[in-house]
Design a protein around this motif. Sequence first.
Motif, PDB file in Angstrom:
ATOM      1  N   UNK A 134       0.855  -1.140  -0.013  1.00  0.00           N
ATOM      2  CA  UNK A 134       0.085   0.054   0.029  1.00  0.00           C
ATOM      3  C   UNK A 134       0.747   1.312  -0.115  1.00  0.00           C
ATOM      4  N   UNK A 135       0.677   2.216  -1.107  1.00  0.00           N
ATOM      5  CA  UNK A 135       1.549   3.356  -1.055  1.00  0.00           C
ATOM      6  C   UNK A 135       1.233   4.234   0.444  1.00  0.00           C
TER       7      UNK A 135
ATOM      8  N   UNK B 249      -7.516   2.071  -4.603  1.00  0.00           N
ATOM      9  CA  UNK B 249      -7.967   1.027  -4.981  1.00  0.00           C
ATOM     10  C   UNK B 249      -6.890   0.559  -6.073  1.00  0.00           C
ATOM     11  N   UNK B 250      -6.575   1.533  -6.950  1.00  0.00           N
ATOM     12  CA  UNK B 250      -6.020   1.241  -8.297  1.00  0.00           C
ATOM     13  C   UNK B 250      -4.445   1.152  -7.928  1.00  0.00           C
ATOM     14  N   UNK B 251      -4.135   1.596  -6.908  1.00  0.00           N
ATOM     15  CA  UNK B 251      -2.493   1.573  -6.704  1.00  0.00           C
ATOM     16  C   UNK B 251      -2.258   0.733  -5.654  1.00  0.00           C
TER      17      UNK B 251
END
Length: 182
Positions: A47-48, A54-56
């Motif tokens: 998780x960034x 949701x996209x990344x």
Amino acid sequence: MRKLFFLCCLAAIVALSAACDNSEGKTCRIIGVAPDSFMEGQWVFLVPFSNATRANVDSTVIKDGRFEFHSDTMMMAKLLTAFRLQLDVQPLLVVVEPGNVEVTIASISSAKGTPQNDSLQHWKELTERHNSEMSAFRKANDRVAADSAQTVYIKRTRQLADNLKQGVLYGFLNQILPKAKE
């Protein structure tokens, strides 16, 4: 004519291998180990640290005690497990940077293998020692010792950031602990 054809083929092979080497050099490979058997078949999420959507968010399943992520985006990220496991598995900050990052997710998680992740692991251990000391000082109601320990911790964190001079971890440390205005 054969020599020219051979030289052209050789040049193409060299160019192709250089292009492949260059793309590999920009990829981060997170190689994970989950030594606890209860983790088998569980999801792990990359998780960034900021601006997660949701996209990344990337995810994978632990199989045979192992998992792996690949990314070409440099960033600060968290490795997380399902919420129900977070009492048993420590979330882990990682720097997604070119190279191989070796991580272990367990009750005490760790990362190593790239310059910034080695520095991040050092800072994590420094922070855990500091938190333990601060807990003892609070229990003893010793504000003087707590203030002194806090000053030392801030100085060590600033020194670590200053030694980095640039990069994702440098930006992260400066964000959470900005330099004092001179």
